[in-house]
Design a protein around this motif. Structure first.
Motif, PDB file in Angstrom:
ATOM      1  N   VAL A 289       0.873  -1.182   0.000  1.00  0.00           N
ATOM      2  CA  VAL A 289       0.000   0.000   0.000  1.00  0.00           C
ATOM      3  C   VAL A 289       0.906   1.228   0.000  1.00  0.00           C
ATOM      4  O   VAL A 289       1.685   1.441   0.942  1.00  0.00           O
ATOM      5  CB  VAL A 289      -0.941   0.023   1.219  1.00  0.00           C
ATOM      6  N   PHE A 290       0.866   2.013  -1.074  1.00  0.00           N
ATOM      7  CA  PHE A 290       1.688   3.215  -1.201  1.00  0.00           C
ATOM      8  C   PHE A 290       0.837   4.423  -0.823  1.00  0.00           C
ATOM      9  O   PHE A 290      -0.191   4.692  -1.454  1.00  0.00           O
ATOM     10  CB  PHE A 290       2.196   3.377  -2.641  1.00  0.00           C
ATOM     11  N   GLY A 291       1.246   5.164   0.194  1.00  0.00           N
ATOM     12  CA  GLY A 291       0.494   6.360   0.572  1.00  0.00           C
ATOM     13  C   GLY A 291       0.891   6.873   1.936  1.00  0.00           C
ATOM     14  O   GLY A 291       1.524   6.167   2.736  1.00  0.00           O
ATOM     15  N   ASP A 292       0.514   8.150   2.214  1.00  0.00           N
ATOM     16  CA  ASP A 292       0.749   8.774   3.523  1.00  0.00           C
ATOM     17  C   ASP A 292       2.211   8.758   3.941  1.00  0.00           C
ATOM     18  O   ASP A 292       2.549   8.546   5.113  1.00  0.00           O
ATOM     19  CB  ASP A 292      -0.103   8.080   4.599  1.00  0.00           C
ATOM     20  N   GLY A 293       3.139   8.931   2.980  1.00  0.00           N
ATOM     21  CA  GLY A 293       4.555   9.024   3.304  1.00  0.00           C
ATOM     22  C   GLY A 293       5.203   7.730   3.728  1.00  0.00           C
ATOM     23  O   GLY A 293       6.303   7.746   4.294  1.00  0.00           O
ATOM     24  N   GLU A 294       4.544   6.601   3.474  1.00  0.00           N
ATOM     25  CA  GLU A 294       5.135   5.319   3.826  1.00  0.00           C
ATOM     26  C   GLU A 294       4.579   4.205   2.950  1.00  0.00           C
ATOM     27  O   GLU A 294       3.520   4.337   2.335  1.00  0.00           O
ATOM     28  CB  GLU A 294       4.908   4.992   5.303  1.00  0.00           C
ATOM     29  N   PRO A 319      -2.470   7.636  -3.874  1.00  0.00           N
ATOM     30  CA  PRO A 319      -2.203   6.383  -3.153  1.00  0.00           C
ATOM     31  C   PRO A 319      -2.802   5.196  -3.901  1.00  0.00           C
ATOM     32  O   PRO A 319      -3.791   5.342  -4.625  1.00  0.00           O
ATOM     33  CB  PRO A 319      -2.903   6.591  -1.809  1.00  0.00           C
ATOM     34  N   LEU A 320      -2.187   4.026  -3.718  1.00  0.00           N
ATOM     35  CA  LEU A 320      -2.765   2.820  -4.330  1.00  0.00           C
ATOM     36  C   LEU A 320      -2.317   1.584  -3.580  1.00  0.00           C
ATOM     37  O   LEU A 320      -1.331   1.590  -2.844  1.00  0.00           O
ATOM     38  CB  LEU A 320      -2.432   2.729  -5.821  1.00  0.00           C
TER      39      LEU A 320
END
Length: 371
Positions: A289-294, A319-320
């Protein structure tokens, strides 16, 4: 034949040809073994299994000319352990034995008829020719050939595609689930473009031979269904895979939903940890899960449990959530070299991975379908 050789030179010559010489499970046939040939003031070691032929020149003193065809799996191991730095090799034309002496040791080695050996043909003129260096060629091979297929049903993907045009040399390999592309410049542009598919097994052997301590010029000539590769005192002729390699540039994605920059070592560590559980499950699936700076990584095994981990990153775009084979991701990261890598992807589409600021290497991996 009577030769005087230094042990170091003898072992280096044997080591150069041994993989090809012993490729037929040591059956005593003309497709196995090596030829020691001392003619025209040159000592040659040759091996030929028809997929690959290799020839190297070994320094030494020729007291009597001659040749010997040897198929002995213990020869390399024995010569490494000889108690003397100077080795004497003798064989009379009428004898079926070659005698190796080092110190007080004497080894009588059975030989075969040298007329039965298929000598390595020197291919002088071809339809295309170019020169690179041993360091560049090894880098191209090592950063691509790992992605070749192992499925014999699709032989065209069991090799690495060599594409040489103008002043650029490229190598690309794919098993249709992942792709590795590496490019490098040529000092002298090629006159006639060269496209060829080289079997992965043979490229591995070529890579093993290439010197990397000092860059050495490598001449490559294409002739019919073969490539001839020459560097230093080594000459290799390798067969090619017949067929047309697909247009690899069409499968390299260019449209992305998000771009993630992440520390290579931190990301590698997280994928390795997630793979501890995933590698025992079918397809080694890791969910990202790519998103929120991590990056949030999760893998699960129905019999043993679930692993979750997080890695800090910089991200642009949306994000995705997407899943990949963990082994494929690790293989790519092992062939990246910068401190940071860039991941470009979109939902349900292949992901493009590169070292940050380096476009010479391109890695692509397709996502996994998950329920």
């Amino acid at each position: 034949m009577k030769l005087i050789l230094k042990k170091e030179d003898l072992n280096k010559g044997l080591q150069t040809v041994q993989k090809v010489a012993q490729n037929k499970n040591n059956n005593l046939t003309s497709e196995n073994g090596l030829l020691i040939k001392a003619m025209n003031d040159v000592i040659e070691f040759q091996a030929n299994d028809y997929d690959m032929g290799i020839k190297t020149i070994v320094p030494g003193i020729i007291e009597e000319k001659g040749e010997a065809f040897v198929a002995n799996p213990y020869l390399m191991e024995l010569t490494r352990k000889l108690p003397s730095d100077e080795i004497e090799i003798t064989k009379k034309d009428a004898d079926t034995q070659m005698i190796i002496k080092g110190g007080k040791l004497k080894f009588e080695c059975l030989t075969m008829n040298p007329n039965d050996f298929n000598e390595v043909e020197i291919l002088e003129n071809g339809y295309s020719h170019f020169t690179t260096t041993s360091v560049v060629l090894k880098d191209l091979i090592d950063n691509t050939s790992y992605a070749c297929a192992t499925d014999v049903a699709r032989p065209i993907f069991m090799g690495t595609y060599l594409d040489v045009q103008g002043d650029t040399i490229s190598m690309v390999a794919t098993d249709t689930h992942r792709l590795a592309l590496k490019t490098a410049p040529l000092d002298t542009p090629i006159e006639n473009p060269l496209q060829a598919v080289i079997p992965s097994r043979l490229l591995t052997e070529i890579s093993r031979q290439l010197p990397t301590d000092i860059p050495e010029p490598v001449e490559i000539t294409a002739v019919r269904s073969y490539l001839a590769i020459k560097f230093g005192n080594v000459y290799i002729r390798t067969r090619l895979i017949e067929g047309e390699f697909p247009n690899y540039r069409r499968v390299i994605p260019t449209d992305f939903q998000c771009s993630i920059t992440v520390g290579r070592s931190e990301f590698t560590g997280a994928v390795e940890r997630a793979s501890i559980v995933a590698k025992d499950a079918q397809y080694n699936v890791i969910n990202f899960v790519f998103g929120d700076g991590e990056i949030h990584l999760m893998s699960q095994n129905p019999d043993y449990g679930t692993i979750e981990d997080y890695v800090a990153c910089q991200m642009t775009g949306e994000p995705l959530e997407i899943s990949f084979n963990g082994k494929f991701i690790l293989d790519i990261l092992k062939h990246c070299h910068d401190d940071e890598v860039v991941l470009n992807t979109r939902q349900n589409s292949p992901m493009l991975v590169q070292d940050k600021g380096n476009e010479a290497s391109v890695f692509v991996v397709t996502p996994m379908r998950t329920k």
